[in-house]
Design a protein around this motif. Structure first.
Motif, PDB file in Angstrom:
ATOM      1  N   ILE A  54       2.885   3.014  46.629  1.00  0.00           N
ATOM      2  CA  ILE A  54       3.026   3.823  45.418  1.00  0.00           C
ATOM      3  C   ILE A  54       1.844   3.519  44.507  1.00  0.00           C
ATOM      4  O   ILE A  54       1.476   2.358  44.305  1.00  0.00           O
ATOM      5  N   TRP A  55       1.257   4.572  43.917  1.00  0.00           N
ATOM      6  CA  TRP A  55       0.068   4.401  43.081  1.00  0.00           C
ATOM      7  C   TRP A  55       0.312   4.638  41.604  1.00  0.00           C
ATOM      8  O   TRP A  55      -0.497   4.213  40.769  1.00  0.00           O
ATOM      9  N   VAL A  56       1.363   5.349  41.233  1.00  0.00           N
ATOM     10  CA  VAL A  56       1.593   5.603  39.807  1.00  0.00           C
ATOM     11  C   VAL A  56       1.755   4.276  39.080  1.00  0.00           C
ATOM     12  O   VAL A  56       2.296   3.308  39.626  1.00  0.00           O
ATOM     13  N   ASP A  57       1.282   4.217  37.840  1.00  0.00           N
ATOM     14  CA  ASP A  57       1.403   2.993  37.053  1.00  0.00           C
ATOM     15  C   ASP A  57       2.723   2.912  36.301  1.00  0.00           C
ATOM     16  O   ASP A  57       3.017   1.894  35.676  1.00  0.00           O
ATOM     17  N   GLY A  58       3.493   3.979  36.349  1.00  0.00           N
ATOM     18  CA  GLY A  58       4.801   4.007  35.719  1.00  0.00           C
ATOM     19  C   GLY A  58       5.476   5.326  36.035  1.00  0.00           C
ATOM     20  O   GLY A  58       4.820   6.292  36.453  1.00  0.00           O
ATOM     21  N   TYR A  59       6.798   5.399  35.848  1.00  0.00           N
ATOM     22  CA  TYR A  59       7.529   6.603  36.253  1.00  0.00           C
ATOM     23  C   TYR A  59       8.596   6.917  35.212  1.00  0.00           C
ATOM     24  O   TYR A  59       9.306   6.010  34.730  1.00  0.00           O
ATOM     25  N   ILE A  60       8.700   8.213  34.874  1.00  0.00           N
ATOM     26  CA  ILE A  60       9.620   8.663  33.830  1.00  0.00           C
ATOM     27  C   ILE A  60      10.497   9.780  34.386  1.00  0.00           C
ATOM     28  O   ILE A  60       9.989  10.800  34.867  1.00  0.00           O
ATOM     29  N   VAL A  61      11.813   9.594  34.343  1.00  0.00           N
ATOM     30  CA  VAL A  61      12.738  10.625  34.797  1.00  0.00           C
ATOM     31  C   VAL A  61      13.876  10.756  33.786  1.00  0.00           C
ATOM     32  O   VAL A  61      14.188   9.822  33.054  1.00  0.00           O
ATOM     33  N   ARG A  62      14.473  11.923  33.769  1.00  0.00           N
ATOM     34  CA  ARG A  62      15.597  12.134  32.866  1.00  0.00           C
ATOM     35  C   ARG A  62      16.905  11.656  33.472  1.00  0.00           C
ATOM     36  O   ARG A  62      17.645  10.869  32.884  1.00  0.00           O
ATOM     37  N   ASP A  63      17.208  12.145  34.682  1.00  0.00           N
ATOM     38  CA  ASP A  63      18.524  11.897  35.269  1.00  0.00           C
ATOM     39  C   ASP A  63      18.357  11.418  36.706  1.00  0.00           C
ATOM     40  O   ASP A  63      18.329  12.223  37.637  1.00  0.00           O
ATOM     41  N   PRO A  64      18.226  10.119  36.944  1.00  0.00           N
ATOM     42  CA  PRO A  64      18.072   9.620  38.318  1.00  0.00           C
ATOM     43  C   PRO A  64      19.350   9.802  39.122  1.00  0.00           C
ATOM     44  O   PRO A  64      20.458   9.631  38.598  1.00  0.00           O
ATOM     45  N   ALA A  91       5.567  11.587  34.269  1.00  0.00           N
ATOM     46  CA  ALA A  91       6.867  12.100  33.840  1.00  0.00           C
ATOM     47  C   ALA A  91       7.211  13.323  34.680  1.00  0.00           C
ATOM     48  O   ALA A  91       6.390  14.227  34.838  1.00  0.00           O
ATOM     49  N   MET A  92       8.405  13.345  35.231  1.00  0.00           N
ATOM     50  CA  MET A  92       8.856  14.485  36.027  1.00  0.00           C
ATOM     51  C   MET A  92       9.559  15.494  35.124  1.00  0.00           C
ATOM     52  O   MET A  92      10.479  15.138  34.389  1.00  0.00           O
ATOM     53  N   THR A  93       9.110  16.755  35.187  1.00  0.00           N
ATOM     54  CA  THR A  93       9.770  17.779  34.385  1.00  0.00           C
ATOM     55  C   THR A  93      11.096  18.203  35.000  1.00  0.00           C
ATOM     56  O   THR A  93      11.994  18.667  34.292  1.00  0.00           O
ATOM     57  N   ALA A  94      11.238  18.083  36.325  1.00  0.00           N
ATOM     58  CA  ALA A  94      12.535  18.346  36.956  1.00  0.00           C
ATOM     59  C   ALA A  94      13.532  17.291  36.464  1.00  0.00           C
ATOM     60  O   ALA A  94      13.236  16.094  36.500  1.00  0.00           O
ATOM     61  N   PRO A  95      14.707  17.693  36.009  1.00  0.00           N
ATOM     62  CA  PRO A  95      15.607  16.721  35.373  1.00  0.00           C
ATOM     63  C   PRO A  95      16.270  15.749  36.334  1.00  0.00           C
ATOM     64  O   PRO A  95      16.562  14.618  35.959  1.00  0.00           O
ATOM     65  N   HIS A  96      16.523  16.168  37.564  1.00  0.00           N
ATOM     66  CA  HIS A  96      17.277  15.339  38.507  1.00  0.00           C
ATOM     67  C   HIS A  96      16.329  14.873  39.606  1.00  0.00           C
ATOM     68  O   HIS A  96      15.807  15.694  40.372  1.00  0.00           O
ATOM     69  N   VAL A  97      16.083  13.578  39.700  1.00  0.00           N
ATOM     70  CA  VAL A  97      15.089  13.031  40.620  1.00  0.00           C
ATOM     71  C   VAL A  97      15.715  11.894  41.417  1.00  0.00           C
ATOM     72  O   VAL A  97      16.449  11.068  40.868  1.00  0.00           O
ATOM     73  N   GLY A  98      15.420  11.849  42.718  1.00  0.00           N
ATOM     74  CA  GLY A  98      15.865  10.755  43.565  1.00  0.00           C
ATOM     75  C   GLY A  98      16.992  11.100  44.502  1.00  0.00           C
ATOM     76  O   GLY A  98      17.478  10.231  45.236  1.00  0.00           O
ATOM     77  N   GLY A 106      16.699   8.478  31.451  1.00  0.00           N
ATOM     78  CA  GLY A 106      17.622   8.809  30.378  1.00  0.00           C
ATOM     79  C   GLY A 106      16.972   9.321  29.109  1.00  0.00           C
ATOM     80  O   GLY A 106      17.631   9.441  28.073  1.00  0.00           O
ATOM     81  N   ILE A 107      15.671   9.660  29.156  1.00  0.00           N
ATOM     82  CA  ILE A 107      15.029  10.212  27.964  1.00  0.00           C
ATOM     83  C   ILE A 107      14.962  11.732  28.079  1.00  0.00           C
ATOM     84  O   ILE A 107      15.162  12.308  29.155  1.00  0.00           O
ATOM     85  N   ASP A 108      14.652  12.396  26.985  1.00  0.00           N
ATOM     86  CA  ASP A 108      14.531  13.847  26.962  1.00  0.00           C
ATOM     87  C   ASP A 108      13.136  14.216  27.467  1.00  0.00           C
ATOM     88  O   ASP A 108      12.172  14.257  26.701  1.00  0.00           O
ATOM     89  N   THR A 109      13.029  14.454  28.770  1.00  0.00           N
ATOM     90  CA  THR A 109      11.719  14.766  29.348  1.00  0.00           C
ATOM     91  C   THR A 109      11.218  16.145  28.922  1.00  0.00           C
ATOM     92  O   THR A 109      10.017  16.397  28.971  1.00  0.00           O
ATOM     93  N   ARG A 110      12.113  17.015  28.498  1.00  0.00           N
ATOM     94  CA  ARG A 110      11.659  18.313  27.958  1.00  0.00           C
ATOM     95  C   ARG A 110      10.891  18.099  26.658  1.00  0.00           C
ATOM     96  O   ARG A 110       9.823  18.703  26.449  1.00  0.00           O
ATOM     97  N   ALA A 111      11.415  17.259  25.791  1.00  0.00           N
ATOM     98  CA  ALA A 111      10.736  16.972  24.527  1.00  0.00           C
ATOM     99  C   ALA A 111       9.405  16.271  24.781  1.00  0.00           C
ATOM    100  O   ALA A 111       8.403  16.561  24.119  1.00  0.00           O
ATOM    101  N   LEU A 112       9.389  15.341  25.746  1.00  0.00           N
ATOM    102  CA  LEU A 112       8.146  14.645  26.073  1.00  0.00           C
ATOM    103  C   LEU A 112       7.103  15.620  26.605  1.00  0.00           C
ATOM    104  O   LEU A 112       5.932  15.574  26.196  1.00  0.00           O
ATOM    105  N   THR A 113       7.503  16.509  27.500  1.00  0.00           N
ATOM    106  CA  THR A 113       6.569  17.473  28.079  1.00  0.00           C
ATOM    107  C   THR A 113       6.001  18.398  27.007  1.00  0.00           C
ATOM    108  O   THR A 113       4.793  18.666  26.974  1.00  0.00           O
TER     109      THR A 113
END
Length: 375
Positions: free
Chosen positions: A74-84, A53-60, A111-118
């Motif tokens: 790519i090695w991550v098994d999954g990726y989580i971003v708030r605002d691609p 999960a990326m704590t930075a909100p805007h990724v890509g 599109g999830i709340d990565t702040r809450a997840l973190t």
């Protein structure tokens, strides 16, 4: 856009939209605090087995290019971003992050709340989780998550290491030869050594001591890598032989934990780990504070103050994280061997710790001059 869910092993659910490939994935959920360098993060083999999960909100926003890969995939098994990012904008970019994730079959969620997840992970620790855009059945995904193995006791060396030895030639005149044991090495690491006149022989994790000495190295290096250091019995045994022969040694990340095991120190799993390019570490030998790049969920258990006894003479902790006092570096006092828990090649990240490669060169040069050459 396809609906997607993220389910944590403690039952917490986040709902968002698919990002990357459509499908389902399960792994350990961790967070990275880097504001940049997502392409290097994705291609770091140390993330094998983890959903990041990326704590930075805007990724890509800078897309993907062909130059900044740190490994073959790519090695991550999954990726989580708030605002691609909806539009990629960089002169080197030739495709979008979303397209690259899909092309490499990496399942993500946006599109999830990565702040809450973190905050959830900081309070309760890294844990197993799953992302699904193939189905939004929470109960079914939770059952798969709770049945999945944990990171403790996991070994991924066979997945990430090179199949055969390859050589990264020295830039300019060759000064030294290093045997680099690939536990999940990043491409920038041998390049940093090559820039210093080192011919780097990148060797599989299954390499034996005899195979190392066959190339007459001036030093041995062990890289970063994924999984639980408690599973690294073979490379730990090989490192013990290296230390007994007094061959100069430098390890980073998993190579630091293997060094700790070789010194008869224990390792343990951190609550949520250190991941990102903004971690403050103090070099206790100089007092200098460095901002460093990290990716580790395990650490070495060693006394921060004073020295401790090892089979190879006294050792000491040389670096410590200023956020939580986790051990970030080790050294032997009576022979040329040291390690750090972080990534001095810093791709991406600050270059504060680049001097560690120079320190390794100095150790090898002193050892070579005292013995009249390599092995």
């Amino acid at each position: 856009m396809t609906d997607a869910i993220l389910v944590l092993e403690d039952g917490r659910v986040f709902r968002g939209e698919s990002f990357g490939a459509i499908g389902e994935t399960i792994g350990e959920i961790v967070f990275s605090t880097g504001m940049t360098g997502y392409q290097e993060t994705l291609t770091d083999p140390s993330y094998k087995g983890q959903i990041v999960a990326m704590t930075a909100p805007h990724v890509g926003n800078t897309g993907i290019n062909d130059e900044d890969f740190e490994s073959r995939r790519i090695w991550v098994d999954g990726y989580i971003v708030r605002d691609p990012a909806r539009v990629r904008s960089n002169w080197r970019s030739n495709r979008s992050l979303d397209d690259e994730l899909a092309a490499q079959d990496v399942v993500g969620i946006s599109g999830i709340d990565t702040r809450a997840l973190t905050r959830h992970l900081r309070e309760r620790g890294a844990m197993r989780g799953g992302i699904s855009s193939a189905s939004t059945n929470v109960d079914a995904l939770l059952a798969k998550v709770t049945a999945a193995p944990s990171m403790k006791g996991a070994s991924f060396l066979a997945d990430v290491t090179t199949d055969e030895t390859y050589v990264v030639p020295a830039v300019g005149d060759k000064r030294l030869t290093v045997a680099a044991i690939d536990l999940g090495i990043k491409g920038m690491t041998p390049r940093r050594m090559a820039e210093r006149g080192i011919e780097v022989h990148v060797m599989p994790a299954t390499t034996t001591y005899d195979e190392i000495t066959a190339i007459s190295p001036d030093g041995v290096f062990m890289s970063n890598g994924p999984g639980d250091p408690a599973t690294t019995d073979h490379v730990t045994a090989v490192l013990k032989q290296v230390l007994e022969a007094r061959i100069p040694y430098f390890g980073i990340c998993l190579g630091n934990q293997v060094f700790g095991r070789a010194l008869d120190l224990g390792t343990y799993k951190l609550v949520y780990g250190h991941r990102g390019i903004n971690q403050p570490v103090q070099d206790l030998t100089t007092g200098k504070v460095e901002i460093t790049a990290h990716n580790h969920g395990f650490a070495v258990d060693a006394p921060i103050e004073g020295t401790f006894e090892t089979p190879y003479g006294p050792g000491r902790v040389t670096h410590v994280c200023l956020n939580d006092n986790v051990v970030e570096g080790l050294a032997l006092l009576d022979q040329p061997a040291f390690s750090v828990q972080y990534h001095p090649e810093a791709a991406a990240g600050p270059h504060d710790a680049a001097y560690l490669f120079d320190r390794f060169v100095d150790l090898m040069q002193v050892s070579t001059s005292s013995t009249g050459g390599g092995l």
